[in-house]
Design an enzyme around this catalytic site. Structure first.
Site, PDB file in Angstrom:
ATOM      1  N   CYS A  39       4.141   5.946  -1.818  1.00 50.19           N
ATOM      2  CA  CYS A  39       3.983   4.853  -2.795  1.00 50.19           C
ATOM      3  C   CYS A  39       2.402   4.676  -3.185  1.00 50.19           C
ATOM      4  CB  CYS A  39       4.766   3.711  -2.433  1.00 50.19           C
ATOM      5  SG  CYS A  39       6.466   3.577  -2.054  1.00 50.19           S
ATOM      6  N   GLN A  72      -0.854  -3.490   5.465  1.00 46.17           N
ATOM      7  CA  GLN A  72      -1.160  -2.681   6.751  1.00 46.17           C
ATOM      8  C   GLN A  72      -2.320  -3.483   7.277  1.00 46.17           C
ATOM      9  OE1 GLN A  72       0.459  -0.263   7.363  1.00 46.17           O
ATOM     10  NE2 GLN A  72       1.791   0.266   5.755  1.00 46.17           N
ATOM     11  N   LYS A 101       6.530  -5.499   8.861  1.00 44.68           N
ATOM     12  CA  LYS A 101       5.613  -4.347   9.243  1.00 44.68           C
ATOM     13  C   LYS A 101       4.893  -4.920  10.582  1.00 44.68           C
ATOM     14  CE  LYS A 101       4.694  -2.343   4.712  1.00 44.68           C
ATOM     15  NZ  LYS A 101       5.203  -1.063   4.702  1.00 44.68           N
ATOM     16  N   ASP A 122      -4.234  -7.390  -0.395  1.00 42.66           N
ATOM     17  CA  ASP A 122      -2.783  -6.672   0.012  1.00 42.66           C
ATOM     18  C   ASP A 122      -3.071  -6.362   1.428  1.00 42.66           C
ATOM     19  OD1 ASP A 122      -0.899  -4.869   0.827  1.00 42.66           O
ATOM     20  OD2 ASP A 122      -1.140  -3.427  -0.708  1.00 42.66           O
ATOM     21  N   HIS A 182      -1.475   0.965  -2.870  1.00 45.09           N
ATOM     22  CA  HIS A 182      -0.135   0.917  -2.953  1.00 45.09           C
ATOM     23  C   HIS A 182       0.389   0.726  -4.500  1.00 45.09           C
ATOM     24  CE1 HIS A 182       4.151   0.230  -1.660  1.00 45.09           C
ATOM     25  NE2 HIS A 182       3.925   0.829  -0.893  1.00 45.09           N
TER      26      HIS A 182
HETATM   27  C1  LIG Z   1      -0.801  -1.074   1.527  1.00 43.14           C
HETATM   28  C2  LIG Z   1       0.873  -1.382   1.341  1.00 43.14           C
HETATM   29  N1  LIG Z   1       0.894  -2.435   0.200  1.00 43.14           N
HETATM   30  C3  LIG Z   1       2.042  -2.885  -0.146  1.00 43.14           C
HETATM   31  C4  LIG Z   1       3.202  -2.295   0.384  1.00 43.14           C
HETATM   32  C5  LIG Z   1       4.764  -2.922   0.131  1.00 43.14           C
HETATM   33  O1  LIG Z   1       5.316  -3.632   1.113  1.00 43.14           O
HETATM   34  P1  LIG Z   1       6.578  -4.280   1.006  1.00 43.14           P
HETATM   35  O2  LIG Z   1       7.436  -2.895   0.691  1.00 43.14           O
HETATM   36  O3  LIG Z   1       6.848  -4.831   2.242  1.00 43.14           O
HETATM   37  O4  LIG Z   1       6.538  -5.174  -0.262  1.00 43.14           O
HETATM   38  C6  LIG Z   1       3.202  -1.239   1.526  1.00 43.14           C
HETATM   39  C7  LIG Z   1       4.333  -0.877   2.133  1.00 43.14           C
HETATM   40  O5  LIG Z   1       4.279   0.144   2.682  1.00 43.14           O
HETATM   41  C8  LIG Z   1       1.965  -0.883   1.730  1.00 43.14           C
HETATM   42  O6  LIG Z   1       1.757  -0.092   2.820  1.00 43.14           O
END
Ligand SMILES: Cc1ncc(COP(=O)(O)O)c(C=O)c1O
Length: 400
Positions: free
Chosen positions: A358, A194, A217, A191, A114
């Site tokens: 993203c 998910q 999430k 990260d 992401h």
């Molecule tokens: C794999 C992953 N990393 C990071 C993020 C970023 O999360 P946040 O917007 O809650 O900071 C997301 C959000 O969709 C994600 O799916």
């Protein structure tokens, strides 16, 4: 016993009749979490760790209890190992800003990240000349560990990898990658945006150094999330912001930071959200993460099987549901995925996401998709009938 119908009763928003398949963007929130947040506003609305009056004491107590609950949820040894922040993005940026980078250092990242776990490292490269090596996967999101063995060397300072791809749904072997990182003295950041909502998380077992995740999430309020910081990194990890609440002492010439986690939580924190996230963890614990995983597999199975059988529909990510979570991206012929999502919403009451999610490097490098794809993502409140409804809607759209 896992009973999806009784879980659904905790989510009154479902009575609106929408089939919500966008939990990877943000999950729904059960009534228990909403009420817990309201309890703060109605019963003891005050700042935390600052006052001696009863509201402040009550708010501080609930805020601290939430810290303990969330730390336990990810298997952290103590509350000092958990900085409660707004989201995954903030956690990743905290690590990027804290480490002392030089031209000689290397960061190892992957093609399926992401943007939050990608552009952050591009910026470190731009600012400090740090080397950045991107490990590639197959189009399904499978990695060859030998590629990590090759990329990670003694100059590697950080390996930053997602646990689960938000586009492919694939599960990345973070424990094995972490072992390779540690053999070379590199730190490992995961990260967990998910991964934490879907897979039982135990940071002591995976031995990662940092784990960033988002409360919104995993049934928690928006504006809630956290960063796990391993014991060995606690003293050297710098807060992203400093100010009120982060200090042990201040004089005209100097300051001493407070002990963790307080040193990481500058200013008035997201009090209601943190208290709400604590309640979300309690909720998930009551359901049981093993039940969450089992239900996820059932939903993933139905989703992948159903979508792949439709003529003219391309499904991305692993074909075997055991290698993924309940999340599938797809395209219907050459239809614009935004039109697919809009049709699903307006004609079938089904909410899915569309676009590049993203994750432009993944979308461009692995699939060269200009408009991205559509994504259906599930969580504990989704039923198999809802998946069937999505599959027949996609079938109809593909036929027309
Ligand atoms: C794999 C992953 N990393 C990071 C993020 C970023 O999360 P946040 O917007 O809650 O900071 C997301 C959000 O969709 C994600 O799916």
């Amino acid at each position: 016993m896992f009973d999806v119908q009784s879980i659904r009763e905790d989510f009154p928003i479902l009575e609106k009749g929408v089939i919500y398949l966008d939990s990877a963007a943000s999950s729904l929130t059960p009534e228990q979490v909403v009420l817990k947040e309201m309890e703060f506003y109605r019963e003891y609305r005050a700042n935390v760790e600052r006052g001696v009056h009863r509201f402040s004491r009550m708010a501080s107590e609930e805020y601290e209890k939430a810290h303990e609950e969330i730390a336990r949820f990810i298997g952290a040894p103590g509350v000092e190992n958990l900085a409660l922040l707004s989201n995954t993005t903030e956690g990743i940026n905290l690590v990027a800003n804290s480490l002392d980078w030089s031209k000689e250092d290397k960061i190892v990242n992957t093609v399926i990240e992401h943007h939050s776990n990608f552009i952050t490292w591009l910026r470190v490269r731009q600012r400090h000349g740090t080397k950045l090596e991107v490990v590639r996967s197959t189009p399904e999101g499978f990695f060859d560990l030998a590629d990590f063995e090759k990329a990670i060397d003694d100059s590697t300072k950080l390996v930053a990898v997602t646990h689960v791809s938000n586009v492919l749904g694939c599960i990345v072997p973070i424990k094995e990658i972490c072992e390779i990182a540690h053999e070379h003295g590199a730190k490992m950041l995961v990260d967990g945006a998910q991964g934490v909502p879907h897979i039982h998380t135990d940071v002591m077992d995976s031995k990662v150094d940092f784990l960033a995740f988002s409360g919104h999430k995993m049934l928690g309020p928006t504006g809630s999330g956290g960063l796990y910081i391993a014991e060995a990194e606690l003293a050297s990890t710098e807060p992203l912001c400093i100010g009120g609440g982060t200090i042990a002492d201040v004089s005209l010439d100097d300051y001493v930071l407070a002990v963790p986690p307080m040193k990481f939580e500058a200013g008035t924190p997201n009090i209601a959200q943190v208290i709400g996230l604590g309640e979300a963890c309690r909720y998930l614990n009551r359901v049981g993460m093993d039940n969450v995983e089992k239900w996820d597999l059932k939903l993933a199975n139905r989703l992948i099987e159903g979508l792949t059988e439709i003529e003219g529909v391309e499904v991305y990510g692993p074909k075997d549901p055991r290698q993924r979570v309940g999340l599938a991206t797809f395209n219907i012929g050459d239809m614009n995925p935004h039109d697919v999502a809009l049709t699903l919403d307006t004609e079938y009451n089904i909410a899915v996401r569309s676009g590049h999610h993203c994750a432009l490097p993944l979308i461009k490098e692995l699939f060269n998709l200009k408009e991205g794809n559509a994504r259906a993502s599930t969580y504990i409140y989704n039923t198999l009938e809802e998946i069937d409804a999505l599959v027949s809607a996609v079938e109809e759209i593909a036929r027309d």
